[in-house]
Scaffold this motif. Sequence first.
Motif, mmCIF file in Angstrom:
data_model
loop_
_atom_site.group_PDB
_atom_site.id
_atom_site.type_symbol
_atom_site.label_atom_id
_atom_site.label_comp_id
_atom_site.label_asym_id
_atom_site.label_seq_id
_atom_site.Cartn_x
_atom_site.Cartn_y
_atom_site.Cartn_z
ATOM 1 N N TYR A 182 0.811 -1.217 0.000
ATOM 2 C CA TYR A 182 0.000 0.000 0.000
ATOM 3 C C TYR A 182 0.844 1.267 0.000
ATOM 4 O O TYR A 182 1.870 1.350 0.691
ATOM 5 N N CYS A 188 -6.868 5.678 -2.188
ATOM 6 C CA CYS A 188 -7.979 4.788 -1.836
ATOM 7 C C CYS A 188 -8.948 5.489 -0.878
ATOM 8 O O CYS A 188 -8.533 6.029 0.160
ATOM 9 N N ILE A 234 -0.765 -0.426 -4.280
ATOM 10 C CA ILE A 234 -2.205 -0.201 -4.222
ATOM 11 C C ILE A 234 -2.438 1.162 -3.559
ATOM 12 O O ILE A 234 -1.742 1.531 -2.604
ATOM 13 N N SER A 239 -1.130 1.324 -9.837
ATOM 14 C CA SER A 239 -0.747 0.128 -9.090
ATOM 15 C C SER A 239 -0.247 -0.986 -9.995
ATOM 16 O O SER A 239 -0.838 -1.279 -11.033
ATOM 17 N N SER A 243 -5.533 -5.403 -6.146
ATOM 18 C CA SER A 243 -6.219 -5.376 -4.861
ATOM 19 C C SER A 243 -7.103 -6.626 -4.821
ATOM 20 O O SER A 243 -6.779 -7.624 -5.471
#
Length: 273
Positions: A182, A188, A234, A239, A243
Amino acid sequence: MRLSRFTSYASSLLLAAACTLTGVGAAHADSRDERAAAPAYVALGDSYSSGVGAGSYDSGSGSCKRSTRAYPALWAAQNAPASFSFTACSGARTGDVLANQLGPLNSGTGLVSVSVGGNDAGFADVMTTCVLQSESACVNRVNQAKAYVDSTLPGQLDRVYSAIESKAPSARVVVLGYPRFYKLGGSCLAGLSEGERRAINGAADHLNTATAKRAADHGFTFGDVTSTFTGHEICSGDSWLHSVNWGDIGESYHPTAAGQSGGYLPVFRGAAS
């Protein structure tokens, strides 16, 4: 006298041509090619080496899901090794590598790659817990995994690395690590909490540190991919990792084709040279 010199010169030219046509010159060329050829290469390990998430799977590999877009296959295509054996398999633990993957290794093997340890430490269960349960449950499960990495995994890695040394004593061995999943403070807007993402990244670092130590103790090269994946985690907006993939849940949290070619391949290429 002039005719004699001309005859001698012509004979030399004809001899040189004959040598080339009959293979004397070719023998020297062949020997140069042999010196330049890449060594026999064996690719071992888990799904991060087999290429789960990259697509283009070899149907003959079955549930191992070996991809033509995985870094071992990409490197072999670019370098034409003397031989290439691809035994990495999705879901493999250290015991699976020992039991099922070492067959191609021998005294003529010149290069070996391996990624293993994440499944032993409970990677899949950690992610399942973090996705489906609370932040406290996630952090507790991550801490359990880290404790396993400290107490048990080093001995399991030692057994794998010692077996590789025994079967392929002349090989250059490259141990590949795992990326952080991450980008913290990223794009996100839903899903895991920032605390969960931080804990998971910390677990990846913890596993890499332990693996790098065991690799160094065996004289192997550790390939750290955290830097090549930086900016491509992610939540980064670009990315190189899946995910949660509800269409193929097994591809979740694995590198995409871009992750294999841009994240893993450059690190392996540098370590193998």
